[in-house]
Structure formats: C-alpha cells, structure tokens
Motif scaffolding. Structure first.
Motif, PDB file in Angstrom:
ATOM      1  N   LYS A   1      20.256 116.534  49.781  1.00  0.00           N
ATOM      2  CA  LYS A   1      21.275 116.865  50.767  1.00  0.00           C
ATOM      3  C   LYS A   1      20.954 118.251  51.305  1.00  0.00           C
ATOM      4  N   LEU A   2      20.809 118.365  52.636  1.00  0.00           N
ATOM      5  CA  LEU A   2      20.429 119.629  53.263  1.00  0.00           C
ATOM      6  C   LEU A   2      21.230 119.799  54.545  1.00  0.00           C
ATOM      7  N   ASP A   3      21.926 120.899  54.672  1.00  0.00           N
ATOM      8  CA  ASP A   3      22.755 121.186  55.851  1.00  0.00           C
ATOM      9  C   ASP A   3      23.727 120.052  56.162  1.00  0.00           C
ATOM     10  N   GLY A   4      24.314 119.458  55.116  1.00  0.00           N
ATOM     11  CA  GLY A   4      25.297 118.399  55.299  1.00  0.00           C
ATOM     12  C   GLY A   4      24.705 117.028  55.605  1.00  0.00           C
ATOM     13  N   GLU A   5      23.400 116.910  55.698  1.00  0.00           N
ATOM     14  CA  GLU A   5      22.731 115.630  55.969  1.00  0.00           C
ATOM     15  C   GLU A   5      22.059 115.148  54.687  1.00  0.00           C
ATOM     16  N   GLU A   6      22.033 113.820  54.505  1.00  0.00           N
ATOM     17  CA  GLU A   6      21.370 113.253  53.329  1.00  0.00           C
ATOM     18  C   GLU A   6      20.024 112.662  53.729  1.00  0.00           C
ATOM     19  N   TYR A   7      19.009 112.958  52.924  1.00  0.00           N
ATOM     20  CA  TYR A   7      17.648 112.473  53.161  1.00  0.00           C
ATOM     21  C   TYR A   7      17.112 111.866  51.872  1.00  0.00           C
ATOM     22  N   ILE A   8      16.049 111.091  51.996  1.00  0.00           N
ATOM     23  CA  ILE A   8      15.349 110.543  50.845  1.00  0.00           C
ATOM     24  C   ILE A   8      13.884 110.923  50.995  1.00  0.00           C
ATOM     25  N   VAL A   9      13.309 111.488  49.930  1.00  0.00           N
ATOM     26  CA  VAL A   9      11.890 111.831  49.940  1.00  0.00           C
ATOM     27  C   VAL A   9      11.178 110.790  49.074  1.00  0.00           C
ATOM     28  N   VAL A  10      10.253 110.044  49.674  1.00  0.00           N
ATOM     29  CA  VAL A  10       9.529 108.982  48.970  1.00  0.00           C
ATOM     30  C   VAL A  10       8.026 109.184  49.101  1.00  0.00           C
ATOM     31  N   LYS A  11       7.276 108.563  48.214  1.00  0.00           N
ATOM     32  CA  LYS A  11       5.831 108.500  48.377  1.00  0.00           C
ATOM     33  C   LYS A  11       5.550 107.439  49.437  1.00  0.00           C
ATOM     34  N   GLN A  12       4.455 107.601  50.156  1.00  0.00           N
ATOM     35  CA  GLN A  12       4.127 106.630  51.202  1.00  0.00           C
ATOM     36  C   GLN A  12       4.013 105.211  50.629  1.00  0.00           C
ATOM     37  N   ASN A  13       3.506 105.061  49.405  1.00  0.00           N
ATOM     38  CA  ASN A  13       3.359 103.701  48.873  1.00  0.00           C
ATOM     39  C   ASN A  13       4.689 103.059  48.470  1.00  0.00           C
ATOM     40  N   ASP A  14       5.809 103.818  48.536  1.00  0.00           N
ATOM     41  CA  ASP A  14       7.137 103.233  48.329  1.00  0.00           C
ATOM     42  C   ASP A  14       7.681 102.605  49.613  1.00  0.00           C
TER      43      ASP A  14
ATOM     44  N   LEU B   1      12.814 110.506  54.733  1.00  0.00           N
ATOM     45  CA  LEU B   1      13.502 109.427  55.446  1.00  0.00           C
ATOM     46  C   LEU B   1      14.977 109.753  55.611  1.00  0.00           C
ATOM     47  N   LYS B   2      15.559 109.246  56.688  1.00  0.00           N
ATOM     48  CA  LYS B   2      17.012 109.316  56.892  1.00  0.00           C
ATOM     49  C   LYS B   2      17.493 107.885  56.997  1.00  0.00           C
ATOM     50  N   GLN B   3      18.408 107.491  56.102  1.00  0.00           N
ATOM     51  CA  GLN B   3      18.898 106.120  56.085  1.00  0.00           C
ATOM     52  C   GLN B   3      19.598 105.767  57.381  1.00  0.00           C
ATOM     53  N   MET B   4      19.445 104.509  57.765  1.00  0.00           N
ATOM     54  CA  MET B   4      20.134 103.995  58.946  1.00  0.00           C
ATOM     55  C   MET B   4      21.626 103.907  58.619  1.00  0.00           C
ATOM     56  N   VAL B   5      22.479 104.009  59.616  1.00  0.00           N
ATOM     57  CA  VAL B   5      23.927 103.921  59.420  1.00  0.00           C
ATOM     58  C   VAL B   5      24.271 102.513  58.969  1.00  0.00           C
ATOM     59  N   GLU B   6      25.027 102.433  57.876  1.00  0.00           N
ATOM     60  CA  GLU B   6      25.358 101.123  57.346  1.00  0.00           C
ATOM     61  C   GLU B   6      26.605 100.539  58.001  1.00  0.00           C
ATOM     62  N   GLU B   7      26.683  99.232  57.983  1.00  0.00           N
ATOM     63  CA  GLU B   7      27.827  98.525  58.562  1.00  0.00           C
ATOM     64  C   GLU B   7      29.047  98.694  57.661  1.00  0.00           C
ATOM     65  N   GLU B   8      30.208  98.832  58.256  1.00  0.00           N
ATOM     66  CA  GLU B   8      31.446  98.938  57.498  1.00  0.00           C
ATOM     67  C   GLU B   8      32.083  97.571  57.260  1.00  0.00           C
ATOM     68  N   THR B   9      31.717  96.559  58.070  1.00  0.00           N
ATOM     69  CA  THR B   9      32.266  95.220  57.911  1.00  0.00           C
ATOM     70  C   THR B   9      31.131  94.203  57.848  1.00  0.00           C
ATOM     71  N   THR B  10      31.393  93.080  57.208  1.00  0.00           N
ATOM     72  CA  THR B  10      30.396  92.020  57.144  1.00  0.00           C
ATOM     73  C   THR B  10      30.409  91.257  58.465  1.00  0.00           C
ATOM     74  N   LYS B  11      29.432  90.363  58.653  1.00  0.00           N
ATOM     75  CA  LYS B  11      29.374  89.574  59.886  1.00  0.00           C
ATOM     76  C   LYS B  11      30.608  88.710  60.058  1.00  0.00           C
ATOM     77  N   SER B  12      31.223  88.297  58.944  1.00  0.00           N
ATOM     78  CA  SER B  12      32.423  87.463  59.031  1.00  0.00           C
ATOM     79  C   SER B  12      33.695  88.280  59.207  1.00  0.00           C
ATOM     80  N   GLY B  13      33.553  89.628  59.306  1.00  0.00           N
ATOM     81  CA  GLY B  13      34.709  90.479  59.575  1.00  0.00           C
ATOM     82  C   GLY B  13      35.366  91.071  58.354  1.00  0.00           C
TER      83      GLY B  13
END
Length: 95
Positions: A75-88, A12-24
């Motif tokens: 971490k591979l080639d500067g990218e971060e990934y997560i390896v999980v079991k399908q049941n996770d 998996l590759k995590q989605m880009v996280e928000e830097e600010t909350t909805k209230s700013g």
C-alpha cells in the motif's frame, strides 16, 4: 512516491471488482473474491536473475492475469499494488 521494481519483478494494480453478480446479487465484503486480472504499472529491467537471463515479456499498460496467491501486496499513497515475479503472470489479455 513511485515504485521501481528490481530484476524480474512487475508492479500490478488490480482491476476494479464488481459489487454485484451478473444475476444482480450484491456481494458482502467477505464473500467477494479478489480479481486475478490487473494492469501492469511498472516493469523491472530483467537481465540476469538467479543465474538465468530473463527477458521481460510484459510492458506498462498491459492487462494481465496472474496466479491466485502470487506476489506481495503493497500500500503506497493510499493505493494498493501487488509486486509479482514475471513468471507469476500467466497471460496477457488482448482485446
């Protein structure tokens, strides 16, 4: 380089996280929580895993929600990934 998961593992590759909350409010690095939504990058073949026949339910490109403390961070080639079991993986996000 390419990651090829074995058995019932999913990369998996995590989605880009928000830097600010909805209230700013801007969150400091330590205050940010990693998102639990990710994109499937690679899927193992499934088959016999620990004596059970495993059918892979996810495919490359799926957006999924996974358990909070699941997997192994890689971490591979500067990218971060997560390896999980399908049941996770708890859900597939459909639009």
């Amino acid at each position: 380089m390419k990651l090829k998961p074995l058995g019932d593992k999913v990369v998996l590759k995590q989605m880009v996280e928000e830097e600010t909350t909805k209230s700013g409010i801007i969150l400091a690095g330590a205050a940010k929580e990693k998102p639990q939504q990710a994109e499937v990058i690679a899927v193992g073949p499934g088959g016999m895993v620990d004596g059970k026949d495993v059918k892979m339910e996810v495919k490359v490109g799926d957006q999924v929600i996974y358990s909070k403390y699941a997997g192994t961070e890689v971490k591979l080639d500067g990218e971060e990934y997560i390896v999980v079991k399908q049941n996770d993986i708890v859900a597939i996000v459909e639009e």
